[in-house]
Write a protein that holds these residues in place. Structure first.
Motif, PDB file in Angstrom:
ATOM      1  N   PRO A  55     -67.778 -80.605 -25.005  1.00  0.00           N
ATOM      2  CA  PRO A  55     -68.344 -79.701 -23.995  1.00  0.00           C
ATOM      3  C   PRO A  55     -68.400 -78.267 -24.504  1.00  0.00           C
ATOM      4  CG  PRO A  55     -66.036 -80.062 -23.536  1.00  0.00           C
ATOM      5  CD  PRO A  55     -66.339 -80.839 -24.798  1.00  0.00           C
ATOM      6  N   ASP A  57     -67.808 -75.777 -22.347  1.00  0.00           N
ATOM      7  CA  ASP A  57     -66.768 -75.075 -21.606  1.00  0.00           C
ATOM      8  C   ASP A  57     -65.435 -75.785 -21.802  1.00  0.00           C
ATOM      9  OD1 ASP A  57     -67.466 -77.301 -20.204  1.00  0.00           O
ATOM     10  OD2 ASP A  57     -68.352 -76.234 -18.518  1.00  0.00           O
ATOM     11  N   ASN A  59     -63.092 -77.392 -19.303  1.00  0.00           N
ATOM     12  CA  ASN A  59     -62.511 -77.995 -18.108  1.00  0.00           C
ATOM     13  C   ASN A  59     -61.520 -79.091 -18.488  1.00  0.00           C
ATOM     14  OD1 ASN A  59     -64.087 -76.382 -16.427  1.00  0.00           O
ATOM     15  ND2 ASN A  59     -65.788 -77.823 -16.499  1.00  0.00           N
ATOM     16  N   TYR A  62     -63.544 -84.166 -16.689  1.00  0.00           N
ATOM     17  CA  TYR A  62     -64.990 -84.295 -16.494  1.00  0.00           C
ATOM     18  C   TYR A  62     -65.279 -85.638 -15.822  1.00  0.00           C
ATOM     19  CZ  TYR A  62     -65.780 -80.303 -19.574  1.00  0.00           C
ATOM     20  OH  TYR A  62     -65.791 -79.042 -20.119  1.00  0.00           O
ATOM     21  N   LYS A 136     -75.501 -72.224 -17.315  1.00  0.00           N
ATOM     22  CA  LYS A 136     -75.459 -73.649 -17.611  1.00  0.00           C
ATOM     23  C   LYS A 136     -74.340 -73.973 -18.587  1.00  0.00           C
ATOM     24  CE  LYS A 136     -80.324 -74.971 -16.954  1.00  0.00           C
ATOM     25  NZ  LYS A 136     -81.508 -75.565 -17.619  1.00  0.00           N
ATOM     26  N   SER A 137     -73.873 -75.203 -18.511  1.00  0.00           N
ATOM     27  CA  SER A 137     -72.978 -75.745 -19.526  1.00  0.00           C
ATOM     28  C   SER A 137     -73.727 -76.846 -20.271  1.00  0.00           C
ATOM     29  CB  SER A 137     -71.714 -76.316 -18.876  1.00  0.00           C
ATOM     30  OG  SER A 137     -70.963 -75.314 -18.262  1.00  0.00           O
ATOM     31  N   PRO A 153     -72.637 -85.527 -16.416  1.00  0.00           N
ATOM     32  CA  PRO A 153     -71.498 -84.880 -15.767  1.00  0.00           C
ATOM     33  C   PRO A 153     -71.899 -84.476 -14.357  1.00  0.00           C
ATOM     34  CG  PRO A 153     -72.534 -83.398 -17.341  1.00  0.00           C
ATOM     35  CD  PRO A 153     -73.183 -84.728 -17.525  1.00  0.00           C
ATOM     36  N   GLU A 193     -77.888 -80.301 -20.938  1.00  0.00           N
ATOM     37  CA  GLU A 193     -77.418 -79.145 -20.197  1.00  0.00           C
ATOM     38  C   GLU A 193     -77.281 -79.491 -18.724  1.00  0.00           C
ATOM     39  OE1 GLU A 193     -80.305 -76.114 -21.101  1.00  0.00           O
ATOM     40  OE2 GLU A 193     -79.043 -75.313 -22.702  1.00  0.00           O
ATOM     41  N   TYR A 195     -75.530 -77.782 -14.687  1.00  0.00           N
ATOM     42  CA  TYR A 195     -74.836 -76.732 -13.959  1.00  0.00           C
ATOM     43  C   TYR A 195     -73.492 -77.283 -13.495  1.00  0.00           C
ATOM     44  CZ  TYR A 195     -79.268 -74.232 -13.864  1.00  0.00           C
ATOM     45  OH  TYR A 195     -80.416 -73.588 -14.216  1.00  0.00           O
ATOM     46  N   PRO A 196     -72.392 -76.728 -13.948  1.00  0.00           N
ATOM     47  CA  PRO A 196     -71.081 -77.312 -13.638  1.00  0.00           C
ATOM     48  C   PRO A 196     -70.650 -77.049 -12.199  1.00  0.00           C
ATOM     49  CG  PRO A 196     -70.802 -75.264 -14.841  1.00  0.00           C
ATOM     50  CD  PRO A 196     -72.281 -75.530 -14.809  1.00  0.00           C
ATOM     51  N   GLU A 197     -69.855 -77.956 -11.681  1.00  0.00           N
ATOM     52  CA  GLU A 197     -69.251 -77.792 -10.363  1.00  0.00           C
ATOM     53  C   GLU A 197     -67.923 -77.068 -10.567  1.00  0.00           C
ATOM     54  OE1 GLU A 197     -69.640 -80.967  -7.081  1.00  0.00           O
ATOM     55  OE2 GLU A 197     -67.568 -81.133  -7.765  1.00  0.00           O
ATOM     56  N   ASN A 198     -68.018 -75.778 -10.847  1.00  0.00           N
ATOM     57  CA  ASN A 198     -66.833 -74.992 -11.194  1.00  0.00           C
ATOM     58  C   ASN A 198     -66.222 -74.336  -9.957  1.00  0.00           C
ATOM     59  OD1 ASN A 198     -68.602 -72.879 -10.628  1.00  0.00           O
ATOM     60  ND2 ASN A 198     -69.121 -72.573 -12.794  1.00  0.00           N
TER      61      ASN A 198
END
Length: 524
Positions: A55, A57, A59, A62, A136-137, A153, A193, A195-198
């Motif tokens: 990844p 990022d 986290n 995942y 984006k991630s 993801p 790519e 968009y993460p659920e951060n």
């Protein structure tokens, strides 16, 4: 001569594949869409590595999604409905189901909030004041065999501009074009790519206090004002209709009462969904993938055993969320948390997992995992910097700890240790002695676990006691004992084998006093 009946499950009945797959022969099945969800019991895995990913990022966990399910059957397995959601990319407007994607829902509602026309309907501009989907991630998939991963993801979050690069499959969800088509040779390395659920996304979802009725009303009026596509509004109606539906399934009254009590005092969709997650963590539930209960209903899991695998947790939360009007769906895929020192995540067959997606009004689908946290068993990812003295001191503390643990385990497992010694000793006895000792052992177990001296019971009185109080039936053992003890019969190896097999199957019922519980509502 002796033909007793037993309800004991055979090894084949209990040894079911975790995700209905033969992993050794067909890795590609993990990429297949299934009409029904996985079996809830009898799971096994082999720790086989399927693929890896790196990844962008950092986290700790995942969730890699395969598919969600729509409707709960009366056997408490989920099934897929394909009708409204089958799309072909050649002739379908990709925007048709954008109401599934958090980035599209959030940005659409933000545009409506900026007009100021819908604030009186519950659309708070402050709740949509941030640009939370700005970064984006990406993850890069790789594999060591011919398994080509195509898992996204979560959340399945794609903006309108990117949809041309994706193939829609079902539920308005997408797979990247490169991962959707199985290539020959398989595509082994792919970067996507998302968009993460951060934390920022989750904080934004927590701010939303609108009800689903408010959400529908806003969308309805915006559609009439030409501020919103009709398809967006239609999809919102479909989501609530489909994902609060429990037709054909009949939850018990106490399940409905439990669901309502869990969310009592909670006002937002997010708070209610999180309350279900917290309930399992705070009320003595245990994770046990190998547990096969005598009663396989969700009702029994929630109120009696409180023990099971991810499938039971996810099914329970999905049912209860729907009972209180919260759109929810059961999802299967993988959860990745094992990481190499280089930062690469390893995904094994043992990472197969089930969780829940809840539709947050005015925001879209979000991930909630109700399975208690100790199901994750990754190795430590910290680098070691101990010197020799530090290592020895550390090992000394470990030795002391293990000694204490050993003593505790020995005390707790003393009865099981005695049972193992007893079973071993049988191998050194004659067939007649084996049968007599087996009967005496049965008598002793029942007396000890019930706190009642049963030594004066006749064999048939003992048989009646175990049937009434333990739902155990060792008729074959009792009859063989009588025939051996009073009839001067020398048991054959076949007769002994049948008696011993039955004893082992019913052993747990003899050893423990059954827990009193209320009636279980029959599922129609």
């Amino acid at each position: 001569m002796f033909l007793p009946q037993t309800d004991a499950k055979s090894k084949l009945e209990a040894d079911k594949t975790y995700f209905d797959l033969n992993l050794r022969n067909n890795y590609s099945n993990y990429n297949s869409l299934n009409d029904t969800s996985s079996l809830r019991f009898g799971g096994e895995d082999e720790g086989i590595e399927l693929f890896r990913f790196t990844p962008s990022d950092n986290n700790p966990v995942y969730y890699l999604r395969n598919q969600g399910y729509d409707r709960l059957r009366d056997d408490e397995r989920w099934e897929m409905l394909y009708d409204e959601y089958n799309y072909d990319t050649s002739d379908v407007d990709y925007r048709e189901n954008e109401a599934n994607s958090p980035i599209v829902v959030y940005n659409t509602m933000k545009e409506l909030a900026d007009t100021g026309l819908y604030e009186s309907m519950g659309l708070d501009p402050k709740a949509y004041s941030e640009d939370i989907f700005s970064q984006k991630s990406k993850i890069e998939y790789s594999t060591l065999n011919d398994f080509a991963p195509r898992y996204l993801p979560v959340p399945v979050t794609v903006d309108s501009a990117s949809l041309k690069d994706y193939n829609r499959i079902t539920h308005g969800e997408v797979f990247p074009e490169a991962l959707y088509h199985q290539q020959e040779p398989p595509l082994l390395n792919t970067e996507i790519e998302f968009y993460p659920e951060n934390d920022e996304v989750r904080r934004a979802a927590q701010k939303l206090s609108m009800s689903y009725d408010d959400f529908e009303n806003i969308a309805d009026n915006a559609s009439l004002n030409d501020d919103l596509r009709d398809s967006f509004y239609t999809n919102i109606l479909l989501i609530r209709s489909r994902y609060t539906d429990l037709s054909g399934y009949y939850p018990s009254d106490r399940m409905t009462q439990l669901a309502e009590s869990i969310v009592e005092g909670k006002t937002t969709d997010y708070e209610k969904a999180q309350a279900f997650v917290d309930y399992f963590e705070e009320n003595g539930f245990r994770y046990d993938k190998e547990y096969v209960p005598s009663d396989e209903s969700i009702d029994y899991f929630l109120f009696d055993s409180k023990r099971g695998s991810c499938t039971s947790y996810a099914t329970s939360m999905t049912i209860m969320a729907r009972l209180i009007g919260l759109p929810a769906r059961y999802v299967e895929g993988f959860v990745a948390y094992e990481r190499t020192p280089e930062g690469e995540y390893i995904v094994r067959d043992s990472n197969a997992h089930a969780w829940v997606e809840v539709y947050i009004s005015g925001f879209g689908w979000m991930t909630f995992d109700p399975t208690i946290a100790d199901y994750q068993s990754s190795s430590s990812q910290e680098e070691s910097s101990f010197n020799i003295a530090g290592i020895l001191a550390y090992l000394g503390r470990i030795a002391i700890f293990l000694g204490v643990v050993f003593i505790i385990i020995f005390v707790l497992l003393l009865d099981r240790i005695i049972e193992v010694v007893f079973r071993i000793s049988l191998h050194f006895r004659s067939s007649t002695e084996r049968v007599l000792r087996l009967y005496r052992r049965t008598l002793k177990l029942l007396s000890s676990s019930s706190g009642t001296d049963l030594s004066g019971y006749t064999p048939h009185e003992l048989l009646g006691f175990m049937r009434r109080n333990r739902q155990a039936d060792l008729a074959y053992v009792v009859e063989l004992f009588e025939y051996t003890c009073f009839g001067s019969h020398e048991p054959t190896d076949e007769e002994w084998s049948k008696a011993y097999t039955l004893y082992k199957a019913e052993y747990k019922k003899l050893r423990k006093q059954p827990v009193e519980r209320g009636p279980v509502t029959a599922m129609r």
